[in-house]
Each structure stands twice: as C-alpha cells, then as structure tokens.
Design an enzyme around this catalytic site. Sequence first.
Site, PDB file in Angstrom:
ATOM      1  N   HIS A  27       4.454  -3.346  11.341  1.00 14.49           N
ATOM      2  CA  HIS A  27       4.508  -2.449  10.497  1.00 14.49           C
ATOM      3  C   HIS A  27       3.365  -2.653   9.191  1.00 14.49           C
ATOM      4  O   HIS A  27       3.902  -3.865   8.543  1.00 14.49           O
ATOM      5  CB  HIS A  27       6.051  -1.988   9.849  1.00 14.49           C
ATOM      6  CG  HIS A  27       6.218  -1.108   8.486  1.00 14.49           C
ATOM      7  ND1 HIS A  27       7.000  -0.272   8.420  1.00 14.49           N
ATOM      8  CD2 HIS A  27       5.363  -0.952   7.511  1.00 14.49           C
ATOM      9  CE1 HIS A  27       6.948   0.526   7.421  1.00 14.49           C
ATOM     10  NE2 HIS A  27       5.873   0.321   6.734  1.00 14.49           N
ATOM     11  N   HIS A  29       0.362  -1.703   6.021  1.00  9.10           N
ATOM     12  CA  HIS A  29      -0.346  -0.859   5.528  1.00  9.10           C
ATOM     13  C   HIS A  29      -1.723  -1.542   5.072  1.00  9.10           C
ATOM     14  O   HIS A  29      -1.692  -2.605   4.486  1.00  9.10           O
ATOM     15  CB  HIS A  29       0.374  -0.386   4.189  1.00  9.10           C
ATOM     16  CG  HIS A  29       1.519   0.257   4.364  1.00  9.10           C
ATOM     17  ND1 HIS A  29       1.744   1.653   4.288  1.00  9.10           N
ATOM     18  CD2 HIS A  29       2.931  -0.375   4.548  1.00  9.10           C
ATOM     19  CE1 HIS A  29       3.046   1.884   4.564  1.00  9.10           C
ATOM     20  NE2 HIS A  29       3.613   0.641   4.486  1.00  9.10           N
ATOM     21  N   LEU A  30      -2.770  -1.026   5.490  1.00  5.98           N
ATOM     22  CA  LEU A  30      -4.065  -1.499   5.425  1.00  5.98           C
ATOM     23  C   LEU A  30      -4.958  -0.707   4.259  1.00  5.98           C
ATOM     24  O   LEU A  30      -6.002  -1.247   3.775  1.00  5.98           O
ATOM     25  CB  LEU A  30      -4.728  -1.449   6.541  1.00  5.98           C
ATOM     26  CG  LEU A  30      -4.445  -2.664   7.564  1.00  5.98           C
ATOM     27  CD1 LEU A  30      -5.092  -2.688   8.854  1.00  5.98           C
ATOM     28  CD2 LEU A  30      -4.543  -4.043   6.903  1.00  5.98           C
ATOM     29  N   ARG A  31      -4.378   0.580   3.961  1.00  4.66           N
ATOM     30  CA  ARG A  31      -5.171   1.355   3.025  1.00  4.66           C
ATOM     31  C   ARG A  31      -6.474   1.554   3.873  1.00  4.66           C
ATOM     32  O   ARG A  31      -6.770   1.336   4.961  1.00  4.66           O
ATOM     33  CB  ARG A  31      -5.254   0.741   1.781  1.00  4.66           C
ATOM     34  CG  ARG A  31      -3.968   0.099   1.122  1.00  4.66           C
ATOM     35  CD  ARG A  31      -2.940   1.079   1.051  1.00  4.66           C
ATOM     36  NE  ARG A  31      -1.696   0.439   0.131  1.00  4.66           N
ATOM     37  CZ  ARG A  31      -0.385   0.933   0.212  1.00  4.66           C
ATOM     38  NH1 ARG A  31      -0.444   1.770   1.364  1.00  4.66           N
ATOM     39  NH2 ARG A  31       0.586   0.422  -0.204  1.00  4.66           N
ATOM     40  N   ASN A  55      -0.007   6.394   6.039  1.00  3.45           N
ATOM     41  CA  ASN A  55       0.190   7.023   4.766  1.00  3.45           C
ATOM     42  C   ASN A  55      -0.913   6.809   3.657  1.00  3.45           C
ATOM     43  O   ASN A  55      -0.951   6.310   2.724  1.00  3.45           O
ATOM     44  CB  ASN A  55       1.430   6.697   4.150  1.00  3.45           C
ATOM     45  CG  ASN A  55       1.592   5.214   3.605  1.00  3.45           C
ATOM     46  OD1 ASN A  55       1.017   4.418   4.410  1.00  3.45           O
ATOM     47  ND2 ASN A  55       2.405   4.882   2.636  1.00  3.45           N
ATOM     48  N   LYS A 113       5.168   8.767  12.780  1.00  2.00           N
ATOM     49  CA  LYS A 113       6.144   8.052  11.667  1.00  2.00           C
ATOM     50  C   LYS A 113       6.725   9.396  10.834  1.00  2.00           C
ATOM     51  O   LYS A 113       6.056  10.234  10.565  1.00  2.00           O
ATOM     52  CB  LYS A 113       5.247   7.391  10.619  1.00  2.00           C
ATOM     53  CG  LYS A 113       5.973   6.645   9.383  1.00  2.00           C
ATOM     54  CD  LYS A 113       6.584   5.372   9.744  1.00  2.00           C
ATOM     55  CE  LYS A 113       7.324   5.095   8.389  1.00  2.00           C
ATOM     56  NZ  LYS A 113       6.754   4.088   7.660  1.00  2.00           N
ATOM     57  N   HIS A 150      11.094   6.037   8.185  1.00  2.00           N
ATOM     58  CA  HIS A 150      11.318   5.653   6.915  1.00  2.00           C
ATOM     59  C   HIS A 150      12.889   6.180   6.623  1.00  2.00           C
ATOM     60  O   HIS A 150      13.035   7.296   6.409  1.00  2.00           O
ATOM     61  CB  HIS A 150      10.314   6.090   6.066  1.00  2.00           C
ATOM     62  CG  HIS A 150      10.585   5.329   4.627  1.00  2.00           C
ATOM     63  ND1 HIS A 150      10.105   4.481   4.140  1.00  2.00           N
ATOM     64  CD2 HIS A 150      11.738   5.610   3.466  1.00  2.00           C
ATOM     65  CE1 HIS A 150      10.571   4.108   2.932  1.00  2.00           C
ATOM     66  NE2 HIS A 150      11.427   4.842   2.667  1.00  2.00           N
ATOM     67  N   HIS A 188      11.686  -1.399   8.139  1.00  2.00           N
ATOM     68  CA  HIS A 188      12.142  -2.117   7.258  1.00  2.00           C
ATOM     69  C   HIS A 188      13.671  -1.974   6.916  1.00  2.00           C
ATOM     70  O   HIS A 188      14.145  -1.573   5.675  1.00  2.00           O
ATOM     71  CB  HIS A 188      11.408  -1.880   5.854  1.00  2.00           C
ATOM     72  CG  HIS A 188      10.844  -0.337   5.842  1.00  2.00           C
ATOM     73  ND1 HIS A 188      11.716   0.637   5.569  1.00  2.00           N
ATOM     74  CD2 HIS A 188       9.600  -0.053   5.420  1.00  2.00           C
ATOM     75  CE1 HIS A 188      11.220   1.545   5.368  1.00  2.00           C
ATOM     76  NE2 HIS A 188       9.797   1.473   5.291  1.00  2.00           N
ATOM     77  N   ASP A 261       5.538  -4.739   6.640  1.00  2.00           N
ATOM     78  CA  ASP A 261       5.426  -3.714   5.559  1.00  2.00           C
ATOM     79  C   ASP A 261       4.557  -4.061   4.495  1.00  2.00           C
ATOM     80  O   ASP A 261       4.879  -3.826   3.194  1.00  2.00           O
ATOM     81  CB  ASP A 261       6.984  -3.229   4.920  1.00  2.00           C
ATOM     82  CG  ASP A 261       6.776  -2.143   4.329  1.00  2.00           C
ATOM     83  OD1 ASP A 261       5.716  -1.310   4.215  1.00  2.00           O
ATOM     84  OD2 ASP A 261       7.782  -1.952   3.430  1.00  2.00           O
ATOM     85  N   HIS A 265      -0.954  -2.730  -3.518  1.00  2.00           N
ATOM     86  CA  HIS A 265      -1.324  -1.757  -4.556  1.00  2.00           C
ATOM     87  C   HIS A 265      -2.037  -2.659  -5.497  1.00  2.00           C
ATOM     88  O   HIS A 265      -1.811  -3.823  -5.672  1.00  2.00           O
ATOM     89  CB  HIS A 265       0.055  -1.216  -5.181  1.00  2.00           C
ATOM     90  CG  HIS A 265       0.852  -0.314  -4.226  1.00  2.00           C
ATOM     91  ND1 HIS A 265       0.485   1.177  -4.462  1.00  2.00           N
ATOM     92  CD2 HIS A 265       1.723  -0.543  -3.383  1.00  2.00           C
ATOM     93  CE1 HIS A 265       1.306   1.653  -3.366  1.00  2.00           C
ATOM     94  NE2 HIS A 265       2.219   0.890  -2.949  1.00  2.00           N
ATOM     95  N   ALA A 277       5.514   1.469  -5.430  1.00  2.00           N
ATOM     96  CA  ALA A 277       6.486   0.546  -4.619  1.00  2.00           C
ATOM     97  C   ALA A 277       5.613  -0.002  -3.356  1.00  2.00           C
ATOM     98  O   ALA A 277       4.896   0.721  -2.940  1.00  2.00           O
ATOM     99  CB  ALA A 277       7.527   1.648  -4.078  1.00  2.00           C
TER     100      ALA A 277
HETATM  101  C1  NCD Z   1       4.783   1.333   1.401  1.00  2.00           C
HETATM  102  C2  NCD Z   1       3.503   1.637   0.569  1.00  2.00           C
HETATM  103  O1  NCD Z   1       3.062   1.364  -0.599  1.00  2.00           O
HETATM  104  O2  NCD Z   1       2.522   2.531   1.484  1.00  2.00           O
HETATM  105  N1  NCD Z   1       5.603   1.135  -0.086  1.00  2.00           N
HETATM  106  C3  NCD Z   1       6.869   0.345   0.133  1.00  2.00           C
HETATM  107  O3  NCD Z   1       7.473   0.206  -0.881  1.00  2.00           O
HETATM  108  N2  NCD Z   1       7.243  -0.116   1.189  1.00  2.00           N
HETATM  109  C4  NCD Z   1       5.389   2.677   1.870  1.00  2.00           C
HETATM  110  C5  NCD Z   1       6.534   2.508   2.584  1.00  2.00           C
HETATM  111  O4  NCD Z   1       6.387   1.679   3.735  1.00  2.00           O
HETATM  112  O5  NCD Z   1       7.686   2.923   2.137  1.00  2.00           O
HETATM  113 ZN    ZN Z   2       5.615   0.690   4.780  1.00  2.00          ZN
END
Ligand code: NCD
Ligand code: ZN
Length: 363
Positions: A27, A29-31, A55, A113, A150, A188, A261, A265, A277
């Site tokens: 899991h 996030h790479l943006r 996302n 997802k 999620h 998560h 996860d 940001h 978050a």
């Molecule tokens: C994640 C995100 O920033 O994309 N944020 C997080 O708090 N985990 C999204 C997610 O996995 O809920």
């Molecule tokens: Zn996530």
Amino acid sequence: MIWRDDWSFGAGDMAESLTITRPTDGHLHLRDGAGMADVVGHSSRVFARAVVMPNLAPPIVTTGQAVAYRDRILAALPPGSDFEPLMALYLTDATPPAEIRAAKASGAIVAAKLYPAGATTHADRGVTDVGRIAHVLSEMEACGLPLLVHGEVVDPAVDIFDRERVFLERVLAPLVERWPGLRVVLEHVSTREGVEFVGAAPPRVAATVTPQHLLLDVNDLLAGGVRPHHYCLPVLKGREHRQAVARAATGDSPKFFLGTDSAPHARSRKECGCGAAGVFSAPAALEFYAEAFEAAGALDRLEAFASLRGADFYGLPRPAGTVTLVREPWEVPASCPFGEDVVVPMRAGEAVAWRVAAGSEGG
Ligand code: NCD
Ligand code: ZN
C-alpha cells in the site's frame, strides 16, 4: 534468511544484521509529477514492488489511466531500478463491470480500491453505497481481482476513533458474506476489532499494517501538542489497539502483511489550519518495521511479513534479490524534497536503530 551475530562487541545474542528477500509494499502513495519523481526512489531503493494507490486528483478510474500512470512511475525511477509498480483501480459509483475485465486482462492492475466517499484524502469520488457497485464486486469475484478497502464509515454521527469498528459491522462483514469468492484486504488495520475481524475471517481476507499503526498511538499525535506529521487516516488509536495490531503483524498468521501507506503531503499542507491526512514513512519504512519486530522479539518473522505473505496473497512470484538491514543508528532527515515544497517524514530528525545497507537492491 541469513543472520549474523557479532559476539566480539558484547552484543550477546542480538542480531547485528539481517538479510531478507526484497520486500513488497502492499500500500503506497506515490502521487504524480515532480513530487512523485522526488519520492519514488525512497521506495524503489528497498522494495521490489508496491501496490500503488489510485487516489490522485482526478483519480485513476480506468485501465488506460492506470497503465499511463504506471508508465510515468517507471520513467521516474532511478537508472537501473527494476522496481515494479502494481496498479490499483479507484472504484466509483459509476465503475462499469467491463472496466474490471479490462483491468484484469491488462496484467498491470492487481486490485481495485474501495474508498467510501469522503473517507480520506481524494476520496470525494469514492463509493457512496456498496449496493451501487454490486455488479462490479461480482465481476471482481468472478475474475479474481482483489478488493482493497479503506475501512472507515463517514457517518458524522460516528466518532473518528470508532469509524473502523463500525465499518466492520455495517459494511465489511456483510460484504465478505455476500461475495464468498472475493479476496479482500482491510487496508491499514488500526484497531483490535479490525485485527480480530480479519483473524476470524476466511483465508481470502487479509490486512495490511503500516509502521505508524505499529509504533505510534494517539498520544504520539496529541499529548503535549498536536503533531500534524503523525496525523493519518485511520487516525492513530489508543495503546491497546496498537498492541493488538503489533501482535497480529509480528505473529504467525499469513493474513497480516506489510503496507506502508506512505502518503506524502507538502509541509505547507500539513502544518496549517486544517492539515491533510497522511504519514510519509518511505525514507525509513523497513527500518521502522524492523524496530517494531525487534521490540516484539520477532525479527525472525520480519521476512514473512515484509516479503512473503503479501506476494503470496497476490499470487506473485517471490522477488529475486535481498536487502540487508544492519544495526547502525542513523537519523531520519528533517525533510525531503517534494516538488516545489518539502515533505516531513515520520520521526523526522530522530534516530532509527536499523539501516538498510547500501547496494542491497538488485535481483
Ligand atoms: C492517504 C493519502 O494521503 O492519500 N492518507 C492517509 O492518511 N492514509 C489516503 C489513505 O490511505 O487513507
Ligand atoms: Zn493509503
């Protein structure tokens, strides 16, 4: 797995280094764009592959978008890297079942997802009611595409600390029952109830575990001041929940596996009046897990958790190559480049006991 003990420095029977199969991040996030190019190397340095979350804004809702996103990630990798991005599709109320067949046939997409609409970062186009994607879930069940969840309700009447537990009762339990062939990952996992639910469910139900839910609890978020870089969703819970999550991850059930996860940001989006978050753990993720496993006396299970169980769940071959962790304290950077801003990692500026040895990469 190879252990090396160093007796000459009086370390007793403490392992000084640990070599494991290259891990899989279940899991991540790479943006996109410049930010992605800045963060992807933190993961590709250590992990053989990762399930990349869809996302983005706008989200990855078609196979074509997922394949194009994968190609952008591959193009941003450091030279020589063989890191494999495993793509996931973002489900909306309007996802057609045919999109699932196309995703499966593409070979690039390993899962879809489910974000309850509004549950987290960029979840506004998520699913408003599981009933609306019933045909999509049946298609996933039929063609063997796992569902990543999620697991939080968005009902404003439910306290943020109870949102995972209530999701299990209202949504996940009926879903697992209604689609008896669907493989499901509770992403998560953050509560004792979540761990118990997954533990008692059939083998097709699994969970990913983040480093922050293993190592931190709500006091690390709120006691002595608000720490925005520890704010993620699901929100950190009380100590009892953290201990239950840690017991599950460090135990011998094949259902619990690594999913960082890591969710970068920009600092300006975290240190402000309404902070986003997401915890950015990628610069030291495997090292954080090693610390948690060592604390539980379970370093001998780190390889199963990090490298074997997730690959097995997804039916992927175990990757070639190894990474070596050495007991050598170092300091997590205070910040890392992230497009035009910076991102502050988990435990920024603090010491970690383990370090991934340089040159571990390669298969
Ligand atoms: C994640 C995100 O920033 O994309 N944020 C997080 O708090 N985990 C999204 C997610 O996995 O809920
Ligand atoms: Zn996530």
